[in-house]
Design a protein around this motif. Structure first.
Motif, PDB file in Angstrom:
ATOM      1  N   SER A 149      -8.846  -1.898   1.657  1.00  0.00           N
ATOM      2  CA  SER A 149     -10.465  -2.537   1.450  1.00  0.00           C
ATOM      3  C   SER A 149     -10.646  -2.096   0.026  1.00  0.00           C
ATOM      4  O   SER A 149     -11.474  -2.690  -0.691  1.00  0.00           O
ATOM      5  CB  SER A 149     -11.284  -2.231   2.322  1.00  0.00           C
ATOM      6  N   GLN A 175       0.777  -1.180  -0.016  1.00  0.00           N
ATOM      7  CA  GLN A 175       0.096  -0.005   0.043  1.00  0.00           C
ATOM      8  C   GLN A 175       0.779   1.431   0.006  1.00  0.00           C
ATOM      9  O   GLN A 175       0.316   2.378  -0.263  1.00  0.00           O
ATOM     10  CB  GLN A 175      -1.245   0.005   1.205  1.00  0.00           C
ATOM     11  N   TYR A 204      -5.602   8.673   5.503  1.00  0.00           N
ATOM     12  CA  TYR A 204      -5.314   8.435   6.889  1.00  0.00           C
ATOM     13  C   TYR A 204      -4.404   9.540   7.280  1.00  0.00           C
ATOM     14  O   TYR A 204      -4.291   9.783   8.669  1.00  0.00           O
ATOM     15  CB  TYR A 204      -4.952   7.045   7.356  1.00  0.00           C
ATOM     16  N   GLU A 243      -3.254  -8.955  10.750  1.00  0.00           N
ATOM     17  CA  GLU A 243      -4.617  -9.143  10.638  1.00  0.00           C
ATOM     18  C   GLU A 243      -4.950 -10.790  10.438  1.00  0.00           C
ATOM     19  O   GLU A 243      -5.479 -10.972   9.344  1.00  0.00           O
ATOM     20  CB  GLU A 243      -5.390  -8.247   9.939  1.00  0.00           C
TER      21      GLU A 243
HETATM   22  C1  BGP Z   1      -6.380  -2.828   8.059  1.00  0.00           C
HETATM   23  C2  BGP Z   1      -4.745  -3.240   7.351  1.00  0.00           C
HETATM   24  C3  BGP Z   1      -4.141  -1.962   6.753  1.00  0.00           C
HETATM   25  C4  BGP Z   1      -5.097  -0.998   6.466  1.00  0.00           C
HETATM   26  C5  BGP Z   1      -6.224  -0.545   7.326  1.00  0.00           C
HETATM   27  C6  BGP Z   1      -7.069   0.196   7.096  1.00  0.00           C
HETATM   28  O1  BGP Z   1      -7.017  -3.796   7.774  1.00  0.00           O
HETATM   29  O2  BGP Z   1      -3.862  -3.883   8.177  1.00  0.00           O
HETATM   30  O3  BGP Z   1      -3.511  -2.757   5.791  1.00  0.00           O
HETATM   31  O4  BGP Z   1      -5.110  -0.625   5.266  1.00  0.00           O
HETATM   32  O5  BGP Z   1      -6.909  -1.839   7.958  1.00  0.00           O
HETATM   33  O6  BGP Z   1      -8.195  -0.151   6.201  1.00  0.00           O
HETATM   34  P1  BGP Z   1      -8.374   0.566   4.664  1.00  0.00           P
HETATM   35  O7  BGP Z   1      -7.132   0.934   4.045  1.00  0.00           O
HETATM   36  O8  BGP Z   1      -9.439  -0.535   3.801  1.00  0.00           O
HETATM   37  O9  BGP Z   1      -9.368   1.751   5.131  1.00  0.00           O
END
Ligand code: BGP
Length: 488
Positions: free
Chosen positions: A443, A20, A451, A204
């Motif tokens: 996701s 990412q 973020y 996770e």
């Molecule tokens: C967790 C993961 C990350 C991340 C984060 C935020 O599930 O460990 O890799 O991206 O969530 O989720 P998202 O990027 O889908 O908002």
């Protein structure tokens, strides 16, 4: 006002994942990963893998970690010209690590959590010797961190596998992958063990529904729970080896913890909530306490798991390779009621909570609840290794973002964390917020779900200068860290 000051050795930092954040997917001898074939998406259009069948027809199985689809055995991954694959460039930490680390250090971070890209070290997963260029890249990153007195927190495997291991072995469904993982981990311990104390064996690991974490091409519970078992054993072996090779090393594994609430006090809702909760406890109990819990067969029954194959030494390995601390991500809570779809991430609506634009309920007290619950149960220190708010930022002409909403979110969550530490006396090693520099969403594969405390000039399709510009929250965070929480 309650004192929010944190213990003096508290670790403050940020967290990222290679696919990412890093990019450079075809540089430095890196091999291909399962995520490299995953397209961008959105809430309305789930991400998918691009694949080709032997007759040349294309298929796009959904890869979402909430509900992945079966991938036919004969399907092979393929890149399609008009598709965008966010992991390829990500936000280019590969070339910009010096600038990014300097920005993180500017906020006073003393720890940086990042994942090592497995296929950068072993391009197919099966090589005899590691890729020296890949090892050197992370040497440079760790040395750069040391310049600013930041220590690394390394995730050995963040939801990914070299693609070859997916294709050849159906990912973690095969025990073969345990050996490849242990060899990979040993290579990292040998190379970075003198400079890294804190390690996470998996990210996770409880999110096994998606294609990423297990690399299993079938969505059935049997393969996925077998894969999870193989990952438990791999983690336990790595922990034992790491303890032997690196004096003082500390190991965790990371869990996706959405606190789960019952929608009402109706006994059926309460019981359903207990069962749903065990979908997460299963993973934490096995790795944190070293053995399968009494309720394991009940969990399996919900996923049509007939039997988990274990080798004779597995039980001993699980016991001897227990984690030293429990780390988790916390973004939201979930509410469930009897009759909800099983393991319904998103659950029922909680009328007491507001939601982010991606429908994630904002619940700071849930973080304090979660820290208490885990510590009550496992009695090992906690490490919060992901937290934050995905939001749509509106930069001005100078790319400056006034993100008061993010400050509010972080302030409330950090305050709840401080209460768990200072009032409930939960030992907590540190806090690494998710994506301190904007990066690609896991996701949805979007860039607009941001973020960061630092804005990255890039859109959902990878266009932009990739320039980094601190947001308003950057200075706010700096002040919080300077005062070790007192400014909260
Ligand atoms: C967790 C993961 C990350 C991340 C984060 C935020 O599930 O460990 O890799 O991206 O969530 O989720 P998202 O990027 O889908 O908002």
């Amino acid at each position: 006002m309650l004192n929010k000051k944190l213990p003096k050795d508290f670790m403050w930092g940020g967290a990222t994942a290679d696919f990412q954040y890093e990019g450079g997917f075809n540089e430095g001898g890196r091999g291909l990963l399962s995520h490299d074939y995953e397209t961008n998406g959105s809430i309305e259009h789930p991400r998918h893998h691009t694949m080709k069948m032997p007759d040349g027809s294309l298929i796009n199985p959904r890869s979402s970690f909430i509900d992945a689809e079966d991938v036919p055995d004969e399907a092979m991954p393929i890149f399609i010209d008009d598709q965008y694959y966010p992991s390829h460039q990500a936000v280019d930490f590969f070339h910009r690590y010096k600038e990014d680390i300097k920005l993180m250090a500017g906020m006073g971070f003393n720890v940086f959590r990042f994942s090592i890209c497995w296929s950068r070290i072993f391009p197919t997963g099966e090589e005899e010797k590691p890729n020296e260029e890949g090892l050197k890249f992370y040497d440079d990153v760790i040395d750069e961190l040391a310049k600013y007195k930041m220590q690394p927190l390394i995730t050995i495997c963040h939801d990914e596998l070299p693609m070859e291991l997916v294709l050849k072995y159906n990912g973690w469904a095969s025990r073969k992958v345990i050996d490849y993982y242990v060899k990979y981990a040993e290579t990292l311990f040998e190379r970075y063990g003198d400079r890294c104390k804190y390690w996470l064996t998996f990210n996770e690991i409880n999110a096994i529904r998606g294609f990423g974490p297990t690399g299993v091409r079938k969505s059935n519970g049997q393969d996925r729970y077998q894969a999870a078992h193989n990952m438990f054993v791999a983690s336990a072996k790595a922990v034992q080896l790491g303890h032997k090779m690196m004096k003082d090393s500390q190991f965790g594994a990371m869990y996706a913890m959405s606190e789960i609430y019952p929608a009402t006090c109706k006994p059926e809702d309460m019981f359903f909530h207990l069962q749903e909760h065990r979908e997460n406890w299963y993973f934490i109990d096995i790795m944190g306490r070293g053995y399968y819990p009494n309720y394991a067969p009940e969990v399996w029954s919900h996923h049509n798991v007939k039997n988990i194959e274990m080798a004779p030494n597995d039980k001993k390995d699980l016991m001897d390779g227990q984690l030293d601390f429990i780390s988790f991500s916390y973004y939201r809570s979930n509410t469930v009621k009897d009759g909800d779809k099983w393991f319904n991430v998103g659950g029922s609506t909680n009328p007491y909570l507001k939601e982010t634009p991606w429908g994630w309920p904002v619940d700071p007290l849930g973080l304090r609840y979660c820290m208490n619950e885990i510590y009550d149960r496992i009695q090992k220190p906690i490490f919060i290794v992901e937290n934050g708010m995905g939001a749509i930022d509106q930069p001005d002409d100078n790319l400056y973002v006034c993100d008061d909403y993010r400050i509010d979110y972080l302030k409330e969550h950090l305050s709840a964390m401080a209460d768990a530490i200072n009032i409930d006396h939960v030992p907590c090693l540190g806090y690494t917020m998710w994506g301190p520099i904007d990066l690609v969403s896991l996701s949805t594969g979007e860039m607009k779900k941001r973020y960061g405390l630092v804005y990255v000039d890039m859109d959902d399709l990878g266009n932009g200068t990739l320039k980094r510009v601190p947001k308003k929250s950057y200075n706010w965070m700096k002040r919080v860290i300077e005062t070790n929480g007192l400014a909260l």
